[in-house]
Design an enzyme around this catalytic site. Structure first.
Site, PDB file in Angstrom:
ATOM      1  N   GLY A 197     -15.693 -64.871  77.549  1.00 53.87           N
ATOM      2  CA  GLY A 197     -16.002 -63.482  77.213  1.00 53.87           C
ATOM      3  C   GLY A 197     -16.264 -62.620  78.421  1.00 53.87           C
ATOM      4  O   GLY A 197     -15.584 -62.727  79.451  1.00 53.87           O
TER       5      GLY A 197
ATOM      6  N   ASP B  73     -18.686 -62.707  80.502  1.00 51.88           N
ATOM      7  CA  ASP B  73     -19.126 -63.533  81.627  1.00 51.88           C
ATOM      8  C   ASP B  73     -17.902 -63.982  82.448  1.00 51.88           C
ATOM      9  O   ASP B  73     -17.873 -63.841  83.684  1.00 51.88           O
ATOM     10  CB  ASP B  73     -19.872 -64.747  81.043  1.00 51.88           C
TER      11      ASP B  73
ATOM     12  N   SER C 132     -24.830 -60.674  73.245  1.00 50.81           N
ATOM     13  CA  SER C 132     -24.958 -61.612  72.105  1.00 50.81           C
ATOM     14  C   SER C 132     -24.025 -61.349  70.928  1.00 50.81           C
ATOM     15  O   SER C 132     -24.029 -62.112  69.966  1.00 50.81           O
ATOM     16  CB  SER C 132     -26.407 -61.674  71.566  1.00 50.81           C
TER      17      SER C 132
ATOM     18  N   TYR D 165     -21.952 -65.504  70.711  1.00 53.69           N
ATOM     19  CA  TYR D 165     -23.321 -65.801  70.265  1.00 53.69           C
ATOM     20  C   TYR D 165     -23.631 -65.293  68.857  1.00 53.69           C
ATOM     21  O   TYR D 165     -24.687 -65.598  68.302  1.00 53.69           O
ATOM     22  CB  TYR D 165     -24.358 -65.285  71.272  1.00 53.69           C
TER      23      TYR D 165
END
Ligand code: ADP
Length: 172
Positions: free
Chosen positions: A35, A37, A120, A124
């Site tokens: 993602g 990151d 998130s 997540y």
């Protein structure tokens, strides 16, 4: 400048944003992932991973800062969002702490502008509408008492996320 003038919604890739710091929705190892990151590490180059190795990870809800390496941004603020487990495991408070601790770092360092991804809400699994409300409420609460950062950008990676942020900013 009013509080609303200090929060702006942008659509697109956070690695291309012209902000002094960008926030990474990292995992607790701080050693890269998918993602946003993955996109940040790819754009920043291997120096970012090297610097991250010295940080000894980061707890959920906390934030740590590194340089931006090959990014346009001078700094990357790494924060670790909670994994959504149904909403009764402190997820709301932990997500609010991500925004609070990231902004606190930026304020302490007198960083002028910070761009946030929707922490998130990807892998997540945090429901995007609830996450967006938490982000806006927490940002406003902190900005009210801090002079820095002067500008916060909420980066929406999709049209849907963009519309959600606009709606949340209008309604709350
Ligand atoms: P998490 O593990 O915290 O859920 P993800 O990276 O899976 O993190 O997703 C967080 C948000 O970032 C999602 O809304 C996703 O669409 C968005 N996103 C993914 N890549 C980028 C990017 N390059 N720039 C901005 N936002 C991104």
């Amino acid at each position: 400048m009013t509080l609303s003038d200090r929060i702006m919604v942008l659509k697109g890739d956070i690695t291309l944003v012209d902000a002094e710091a960008i926030v990474n929705a990292a995992n607790s190892s701080l050693l890269g992932g998918g993602g946003v990151d993955g996109a940040i590490h790819t754009a920043a180059g291997p120096g970012l991973l090297e610097e991250c190795r010295n940080l000894n990870g980061c707890a959920v809800g906390e934030a740590k800062v590194t340089g931006g390496h090959n990014l346009k941004a001078r700094y990357v603020i790494h924060t670790v969002g909670p994994v959504w487990r149904g909403g009764a495991r402190d997820e709301h408070e932990l997500l609010a702490s991500c925004y609070r601790n990231s902004l606190k770092l930026a304020a302490d360092m007198k960083i002028k502008s910070v761009a946030f991804p929707a922490i998130s809400t990807g892998v997540y699994g945090f429901p995007a509408d609830q996450a967006s409300l938490i982000a806006v409420k927490e940002l406003r609460r902190i900005l009210r008492r801090e002079k820095f950062p002067q500008m916060v950008y909420l980066l929406a990676f999709s049209e849907q996320q963009y519309n959600l942020y606009i709606k949340t900013l209008k309604e709350c």
